[in-house]
Scaffold this active site. Structure first.
Site, short mmCIF file in Angstrom:
data_model
loop_
_atom_site.label_atom_id
_atom_site.label_comp_id
_atom_site.label_asym_id
_atom_site.label_seq_id
_atom_site.Cartn_x
_atom_site.Cartn_y
_atom_site.Cartn_z
CG HIS A 116 -27.90 -75.92 -1.39
ND1 HIS A 116 -27.15 -74.80 -1.10
CD2 HIS A 116 -28.82 -76.02 -0.40
CE1 HIS A 116 -27.59 -74.25 0.01
NE2 HIS A 116 -28.61 -74.98 0.47
CE LYS B 141 -33.29 -68.81 6.24
NZ LYS B 141 -32.98 -70.02 5.45
NE ARG C 116 -28.08 -78.89 6.81
CZ ARG C 116 -27.95 -77.61 7.01
NH1 ARG C 116 -26.89 -76.99 6.60
NH2 ARG C 116 -28.89 -76.92 7.62
#
Length: 168
Positions: A17, A41, A90
């Site tokens: 990050h 989440k 990614r």
């Protein structure tokens, strides 16, 4: 002044990050790191702690500000005066999800641009969920998170010291 958002759950903020945030500072005059609540989440850290850790981790970046994300991303971006959203990618699975989100955001606000930054190879495997798993097993975190996050994870998972990564 060009302002951009870097949104995410950041549970916790990782070196990957930080790489995306740092690289973003060259793309806009001001970067707003927007920490999302993401109750679905089931985050390890409460929103306030994630904001605090992101602030500590980005304190060395003078044009970065960390805030809590409230409401829809496109509405929040408008409220903050941001003209772009910057997202890290990614792998192809990230792209598929982010592509859908970008298309939806475009329908809601065609003026809000999305910029994708590819993770360098040494962070392509790194995620907050992997970091949480390693921390829960008292594994080494030195290359994966900033010091403030290592301390928060030690406090969360127990007093044992995390071993530094093994060379070679």
């Amino acid at each position: 002044m060009k302002r951009a958002l870097v949104p995410g759950t950041f549970d916790p903020i990782t070196s990957g990050h930080l790489d995306i945030i740092t690289r973003s500072t060259h793309l806009a005059d001001e970067i707003i790191v927007a920490v999302a609540p993401s109750a679905k989440k089931n985050p390890l850290f409460p929103l306030e702690k994630r904001v605090q850790l992101a602030r500590e981790a980005t304190a060395h970046l003078p044009n970065v500000h960390v805030v809590s994300l409230e409401g829809l991303l496109v509405e929040f971006a408008h409220k903050m005066g941001a003209t772009a959203v910057i997202k890290g990618l990614r792998a192809i699975t990230d792209f598929e999800y982010e592509f859908q989100q970008t298309a939806l955001n475009y329908e809601l606000n065609p003026q809000l641009e999305t910029i994708f930054i590819m993770s360098p190879p040494h962070y392509m495997y790194l995620s907050s969920s992997i970091v949480r798993e390693i921390a829960s097993m008292q594994g080494p975190l030195g290359n994966f998170v900033p010091d403030c996050v290592q301390k928060a994870l030690r406090d969360k998972f127990g007093p044992q010291q995390f071993a530094p990564p093994q060379e070679g």
